[in-house]
Design a protein around this motif. Structure first.
Motif, PDB file in Angstrom:
ATOM      1  N   LEU A 151      17.919 -25.723  11.681  1.00 14.33           N
ATOM      2  CA  LEU A 151      18.536 -24.683  12.499  1.00 14.33           C
ATOM      3  C   LEU A 151      18.551 -25.210  13.926  1.00 14.33           C
ATOM      4  N   VAL A 152      19.687 -25.753  14.344  1.00 12.42           N
ATOM      5  CA  VAL A 152      19.747 -26.495  15.602  1.00 12.42           C
ATOM      6  C   VAL A 152      21.061 -26.227  16.326  1.00 12.42           C
ATOM      7  N   THR A 153      21.108 -26.689  17.580  1.00  7.52           N
ATOM      8  CA  THR A 153      22.364 -26.692  18.327  1.00  7.52           C
ATOM      9  C   THR A 153      22.994 -28.074  18.212  1.00  7.52           C
ATOM     10  N   GLY A 154      24.279 -28.142  18.479  1.00 12.71           N
ATOM     11  CA  GLY A 154      24.946 -29.435  18.480  1.00 12.71           C
ATOM     12  C   GLY A 154      25.220 -29.966  17.089  1.00 12.71           C
ATOM     13  N   GLU A 155      25.614 -31.218  17.049  1.00 14.29           N
ATOM     14  CA  GLU A 155      26.002 -31.863  15.804  1.00 14.29           C
ATOM     15  C   GLU A 155      24.824 -32.588  15.160  1.00 14.29           C
ATOM     16  N   ASP A 252      13.429 -18.995  24.666  1.00 16.44           N
ATOM     17  CA  ASP A 252      12.209 -19.535  25.268  1.00 16.44           C
ATOM     18  C   ASP A 252      11.481 -18.523  26.132  1.00 16.44           C
ATOM     19  N   VAL A 253      12.109 -17.390  26.450  1.00 17.70           N
ATOM     20  CA  VAL A 253      11.503 -16.459  27.405  1.00 17.70           C
ATOM     21  C   VAL A 253      10.361 -15.657  26.789  1.00 17.70           C
ATOM     22  N   GLY A 254      10.216 -15.718  25.465  1.00 19.64           N
ATOM     23  CA  GLY A 254       9.130 -14.961  24.840  1.00 19.64           C
ATOM     24  C   GLY A 254       7.761 -15.528  25.145  1.00 19.64           C
ATOM     25  N   ALA A 255       7.705 -16.816  25.488  1.00 18.78           N
ATOM     26  CA  ALA A 255       6.428 -17.447  25.822  1.00 18.78           C
ATOM     27  C   ALA A 255       6.223 -17.332  27.325  1.00 18.78           C
ATOM     28  N   SER A 256       5.500 -16.302  27.764  1.00 24.21           N
ATOM     29  CA  SER A 256       5.293 -16.065  29.190  1.00 24.21           C
ATOM     30  C   SER A 256       4.446 -17.174  29.796  1.00 24.21           C
ATOM     31  N   PHE A 257       4.739 -17.494  31.034  1.00 25.53           N
ATOM     32  CA  PHE A 257       4.008 -18.543  31.743  1.00 25.53           C
ATOM     33  C   PHE A 257       3.806 -18.046  33.168  1.00 25.53           C
ATOM     34  N   ALA A 258       2.574 -18.035  33.616  1.00 24.35           N
ATOM     35  CA  ALA A 258       2.247 -17.481  34.936  1.00 24.35           C
ATOM     36  C   ALA A 258       3.031 -18.192  36.029  1.00 24.35           C
ATOM     37  N   GLY A 259       3.651 -17.403  36.893  1.00 28.13           N
ATOM     38  CA  GLY A 259       4.345 -17.957  38.048  1.00 28.13           C
ATOM     39  C   GLY A 259       5.779 -18.342  37.807  1.00 28.13           C
ATOM     40  N   LEU A 260       6.307 -18.143  36.584  1.00 29.12           N
ATOM     41  CA  LEU A 260       7.677 -18.518  36.268  1.00 29.12           C
ATOM     42  C   LEU A 260       8.547 -17.286  36.061  1.00 29.12           C
ATOM     43  N   VAL A 261       9.810 -17.393  36.432  1.00 24.25           N
ATOM     44  CA  VAL A 261      10.792 -16.339  36.172  1.00 24.25           C
ATOM     45  C   VAL A 261      12.039 -16.992  35.577  1.00 24.25           C
ATOM     46  N   TYR A 262      12.891 -16.163  34.967  1.00 24.28           N
ATOM     47  CA  TYR A 262      14.115 -16.654  34.339  1.00 24.28           C
ATOM     48  C   TYR A 262      15.305 -15.886  34.906  1.00 24.28           C
ATOM     49  N   ARG A 263      16.384 -16.595  35.150  1.00 25.04           N
ATOM     50  CA  ARG A 263      17.592 -15.971  35.648  1.00 25.04           C
ATOM     51  C   ARG A 263      18.788 -16.457  34.831  1.00 25.04           C
ATOM     52  N   GLU A 264      19.749 -15.545  34.625  1.00 27.07           N
ATOM     53  CA  GLU A 264      20.934 -15.907  33.856  1.00 27.07           C
ATOM     54  C   GLU A 264      21.802 -16.874  34.636  1.00 27.07           C
ATOM     55  N   LEU A 265      22.357 -17.871  33.925  1.00 25.67           N
ATOM     56  CA  LEU A 265      23.200 -18.888  34.538  1.00 25.67           C
ATOM     57  C   LEU A 265      24.651 -18.611  34.163  1.00 25.67           C
ATOM     58  N   ARG A 266      25.511 -18.547  35.179  1.00 28.46           N
ATOM     59  CA  ARG A 266      26.917 -18.191  34.938  1.00 28.46           C
ATOM     60  C   ARG A 266      27.866 -19.171  35.605  1.00 28.46           C
ATOM     61  N   ASP A 267      29.099 -19.146  35.081  1.00 29.93           N
ATOM     62  CA  ASP A 267      30.207 -19.784  35.781  1.00 29.93           C
ATOM     63  C   ASP A 267      31.250 -18.707  36.055  1.00 29.93           C
ATOM     64  N   GLY A 268      32.484 -19.096  36.343  1.00 28.32           N
ATOM     65  CA  GLY A 268      33.500 -18.108  36.693  1.00 28.32           C
ATOM     66  C   GLY A 268      33.873 -17.162  35.572  1.00 28.32           C
ATOM     67  N   THR A 269      33.576 -17.533  34.313  1.00 29.65           N
ATOM     68  CA  THR A 269      33.952 -16.698  33.174  1.00 29.65           C
ATOM     69  C   THR A 269      32.784 -15.869  32.630  1.00 29.65           C
ATOM     70  N   GLY A 270      31.605 -16.062  33.180  1.00 34.16           N
ATOM     71  CA  GLY A 270      30.453 -15.286  32.718  1.00 34.16           C
ATOM     72  C   GLY A 270      29.307 -16.172  32.260  1.00 34.16           C
ATOM     73  N   PRO A 271      28.404 -15.619  31.453  1.00 31.15           N
ATOM     74  CA  PRO A 271      27.239 -16.387  30.992  1.00 31.15           C
ATOM     75  C   PRO A 271      27.664 -17.596  30.164  1.00 31.15           C
ATOM     76  N   THR A 272      26.821 -18.620  30.191  1.00 30.28           N
ATOM     77  CA  THR A 272      27.065 -19.820  29.397  1.00 30.28           C
ATOM     78  C   THR A 272      26.206 -19.771  28.142  1.00 30.28           C
ATOM     79  N   HIS A 273      26.823 -20.056  27.001  1.00 28.76           N
ATOM     80  CA  HIS A 273      26.121 -19.983  25.723  1.00 28.76           C
ATOM     81  C   HIS A 273      26.135 -21.340  25.015  1.00 28.76           C
ATOM     82  N   VAL A 274      25.160 -21.524  24.141  1.00 32.55           N
ATOM     83  CA  VAL A 274      25.178 -22.653  23.206  1.00 32.55           C
ATOM     84  C   VAL A 274      25.091 -22.065  21.801  1.00 32.55           C
ATOM     85  N   ASP A 275      25.711 -22.733  20.866  1.00 33.39           N
ATOM     86  CA  ASP A 275      25.792 -22.228  19.493  1.00 33.39           C
ATOM     87  C   ASP A 275      24.785 -22.916  18.585  1.00 33.39           C
TER      88      ASP A 275
END
Length: 307
Positions: A151-155, A252-275
């Motif tokens: 169960l992976v991304t990419g080829e 990856d956000v389920g594993a909390s780590f002290a001092g770290l935060v997560y922010r959504e990354l976007r381009d002009g069309t919206g969020p970027t996804h990987v399949d």
């Protein structure tokens, strides 16, 4: 030929039934066989092992001292055979056995975690083995049969594997909570221009780097990229030390780590996804794999054109 090779399971079952009933005739009725057949089978057993299993009388049969030992061992053998048959049938139906799943992403949250939990709940008797390696390492493991499905991304460069599209995940920026970009709710790819991106050589590092280059075509717009031969956990530690930021998948956000935060990354069309996709060998006949593929089909149905 030794006597052990000539004794068959039917003789053992007939002897145990006769002992349980205390009568050859009653045992024959219970097993729906003729009295003469059951009696002759027990006689043959006694002849083969060289001891009398029963004392016979008008009132029925009673185990001899030697027969008690024979019957005890016969029960053990029959129980083991019954377990063997039941286990084989369960394995054949995919209700028991072993399934090895390869991945190179976090299972702290998201669809992969939920899929593994549901599969284990649905098939509690199946031993679920998980293998985490680089995508190249997983491809090798799939080729040699070490893992049943990836169960992976990419080829995955295997000519004889089946592929099924699954889910997609957003790409997020992982950064220290005191980083200037942490004040924003959304970060754009162009905001990464002057940053140092820390990527692991494992997991999705090369894939995320390729994506970053495709989003920031001009070399002047690209951030500095540092590649580290370390795990996700070490990358997080480096980020918390303000040595850079990183790109991660939302699982990856389920594993909390002290001092770290997560922010959504976007381009002009919206969020970027990987399949994500599932990969398995076409010649894999592990019945446990069939149940897992059915679960994937239920959870992530393929969309047809127009949907």
């Amino acid at each position: 030929m030794s006597w052990a090779h000539a004794v068959d399971l039917q003789q053992l079952r007939f002897a145990v039934a006769a002992a349980d009933c205390g009568s050859i005739r009653q045992a024959a009725e219970l097993l729906s066989v003729r009295h003469s057949i059951l009696s002759r089978s027990i006689r043959q057993l006694e002849h083969l092992i060289g001891v009398a299993v029963f004392e016979r009388s008008g009132g029925g049969v009673k185990p001899t001292p030697a027969g008690l030992s024979v019957l005890w061992m016969a029960r053990l053998i029959l129980e083991q055979v019954d377990v063997l048959v039941a286990t084989a049938k369960s394995n054949g139906r995919g209700e028991a056995g072993r399934l090895s799943i390869g991945f190179c992403t976090s299972i702290s949250a998201g669809n992969l975690r939920a899929t593994l939990i549901e599969y284990k709940n649905r098939f509690p008797r199946i031993e679920l083995a998980t293998v985490e390696r680089s995508r190249a390492g997983l491809a090798t493991a799939l080729r040699n049969g070490t893992v049943n499905i990836l169960l992976v991304t990419g080829e995955v460069p295997l000519p004889d594997n089946n592929v099924r599209a699954l889910w997609s995940e957003r790409i997020l920026v992982s950064l220290a909570e005191n980083h200037p970009l942490a004040a924003r709710s959304v970060i754009h790819w162009t905001d990464l221009r002057n940053e140092t991106i820390l990527l692991s050589q494992h997991d999705h590092g090369s894939e995320l780097e390729d994506l970053l280059i495709s989003k920031l075509v001009s070399p002047e717009d690209r951030p500095k990229i540092e590649r580290h031969d370390v795990s996700r956990g070490i990358i997080k530690s480096l980020i918390s030390m303000n040595l850079g930021i990183s790109l991660v998948l939302e699982s990856d956000v389920g594993a909390s780590f002290a001092g770290l935060v997560y922010r959504e990354l976007r381009d002009g069309t919206g969020p970027t996804h990987v399949d994500f996709s599932a990969h398995w060998r076409a010649d894999n006949d592990n019945p446990a794999l069939g149940g897992f593929l059915k679960l994937l089909a239920e959870r992530y149905p393929l969309l047809t054109s127009g949907e």
